[in-house]
Design an enzyme around this catalytic site. Structure first.
Site, PDB file in Angstrom:
ATOM      1  N   CYS A 110       6.138  21.875  -6.412  1.00 59.04           N
ATOM      2  CA  CYS A 110       4.216  21.735  -8.306  1.00 59.04           C
ATOM      3  C   CYS A 110       3.501  21.629  -7.597  1.00 59.04           C
ATOM      4  O   CYS A 110       4.195  19.558  -7.143  1.00 59.04           O
ATOM      5  CB  CYS A 110       5.117  21.485  -8.508  1.00 59.04           C
ATOM      6  N   CYS A 113       2.883  17.326  -8.631  1.00 57.02           N
ATOM      7  CA  CYS A 113       4.360  16.755  -8.796  1.00 57.02           C
ATOM      8  C   CYS A 113       4.771  15.718  -7.548  1.00 57.02           C
ATOM      9  O   CYS A 113       4.330  16.901  -6.589  1.00 57.02           O
ATOM     10  CB  CYS A 113       5.865  17.591  -8.934  1.00 57.02           C
TER      11      CYS A 113
END
Length: 335
Positions: A110, A113
Site C-alpha cells: 500500500c 504505508c
C-alpha cells in the site's frame, strides 16, 4: 534455537523443559500467565529445575523502546535477527490496547504505508505474535484489548494469527474476550470469507481508503486482485455470519480521497452494511508523496459525510511523534 512455550499445551511445555511431572509444567504456565518469564523467579519450582533452565522463557527480546504521552513502541528482535515493532496504547483512563504485528514486513505494498516499503521478509509464528503481547503487558497495567494492526497483513498469515487469537482467548492463558480482539485487513476478500466460515467472533476492520476502484487500485495493489465489489460481498457474508459492525478504516489523503465524489462513492459502498467509517488523517512517512489534510479539509469532508448519512468518526492517531501510529511501523534493523 530455543522453542517458545507460548501456544503450547501443558504436555508440550513439560517435554520442552524436560520436566518430570505434568504439574510442574502447569506451574510454569501459571507463572507465564502472571507475566513472570524469568525461571529463577518461578519459586514454586524445585531449585534444581530453576537452576538448570535458561534465564528467560522468552525467545524474543526488546532491543529498543520509545515513549510518548499515551503510547509505547517496542522494537523486538526475533531469533533469526529480524526486528519487528509493536505498540501499547492507552486511552488515558484504564484501558490498554496491544497493537500486534503479524508479519516481518508486508507484501501488500500500500503506497501510503511505511511497512509496505519493506516488502515481506517472512510470516511470524503464533508464539512470536504472543510474545509481543507479553513484552507489552510487562510495561504496566493489564492489557484488555488486542488489535492486529501492526506490521503485516494479518489475513495473509491466517493460521498462525488464528492460533494466536485462540491462545489469547484461552481462559487457561490470557482469557481475553474474542469481542475485544480486532483483526485488520487491507481487503483480502477470500480470507474474509474464510474468517466468516470458521465462525470466530472477533471484530473486523478493513483498510478501505477509497470507495472508488480506480483510486483504490492506484494506491492499494490489493484492489486489482480483489476489487470493491468482491470486497463488499465478502463483508456482507462476514456480517451475516457474525452480526457485528464492521470498521472501515479511511486514511484521509489530502487532495486524493476527500472531495464530494469520494464522499458519494463512500456512501454507495456503505449502503447495506452495518459499518462505521473511521476517518484517520494520514500519518506522515518520510519519502512517501502524500499530504496530511488540514482541519479545514477534514471539516469539509466530514460535513459531506454527515449530510449523506454516512456513519463516521475521526480517529486522532496516537504515537505519531515516535512513528508508532497507523501506517508508520517499519524496521530496517537486522542483527
Amino acid at each position: 534455537m530455543k522453542e517458545s512455550l507460548y501456544c503450547k499445551k501443558i504436555e508440550d511445555i513439560q517435554e520442552i523443559l524436560s520436566l518430570e511431572k505434568k504439574f510442574q509444567a502447569k506451574i510454569v504456565r501459571d507463572f507465564l500467565v502472571k507475566g513472570v518469564t524469568d525461571f529463577e523467579k518461578m519459586t514454586s519450582l524445585a531449585k534444581k529445575d530453576r537452576q538448570r533452565l535458561p534465564k528467560s522463557a522468552l525467545v524474543t527480546e526488546v532491543v529498543a523502546r520509545q515513549d510518548s504521552l499515551s503510547t509505547v513502541k517496542l522494537a523486538i528482535r526475533l531469533q533469526d535477527g529480524l526486528v519487528i515493532e509493536c505498540v501499547r496504547l492507552s486511552d488515558g483512563k484504564d484501558r490498554f490496547t496491544a497493537c500486534l504485528s503479524s508479519q516481518a514486513g508486508c507484501a501488500m505494498g500500500c503506497s501510503f504505508c511505511k511497512t509496505g516499503t519493506m516488502g515481506l521478509l517472512r510470516n511470524l509464528t503464533s508464539s512470536e505474535i504472543i510474545e509481543q503481547f507479553v513484552h507489552l503487558e510487562k510495561l504496566g497495567s493489564p492489557i484488555s484489548h488486542i488489535v492486529f494492526m501492526g506490521m503485516g497483513e494479518a489475513l495473509a498469515n491466517f493460521n498462525p494469527v488464528m492460533e494466536a487469537v485462540h491462545h489469547l482467548h484461552d481462559e487457561q492463558w490470557f482469557n481475553i474476550s474474542y469481542r475485544k480482539i480486532t483483526i485488520s485487513t487491507c481487503g483480502l476478500a477470500p480470507a474474509i470469507l474464510r474468517l466468516a466460515e470458521i465462525g470466530l467472533p472477533v471484530k473486523l476492520a478493513v483498510s478501505l481508503v477509497s470507495a472508488d476502484d480506480e483510486t483504490r487500485s492506484r494506491i492499494m495493489r490489493v484492489n486489482k486482485a480483489h476489487p470493491l465489489s468482491e470486497l463488499k460481498k465478502a463483508l456482507i457474508s462476514f456480517q451475516h455470519q457474525e452480526n457485528k459492525r464492521i470498521t472501515l478504516e479511511y486514511c484521509m489523503l489530502s487532495g486524493i480521497n476527500m472531495d464530494e465524489k469520494s464522499a458519494k462513492e463512500l456512501q454507495r459502498f456503505t449502503r447495506g452494511l452495518d459499518a462505521l467509517v473511521n476517518l484517520i488523517p494520514w500519518n506522515p512517512v518520510e519519502g512517501l508523496d502524500f499530504r496530511t489534510p488540514d482541519e479545514k479539509e477534514i471539516d469539509a469532508f466530514t460535513r459531506l459525510l454527515t449530510k449523506m448519512g454516512v456513519n463516521h468518526t475521526i480517529r486522532r492517531s496516537k504515537g505519531r511523534e515516535i512513528s508508532g501510529a497507523c501506517g508508520q511501523l517499519a524496521s530496517d534493523n537486522l542483527d
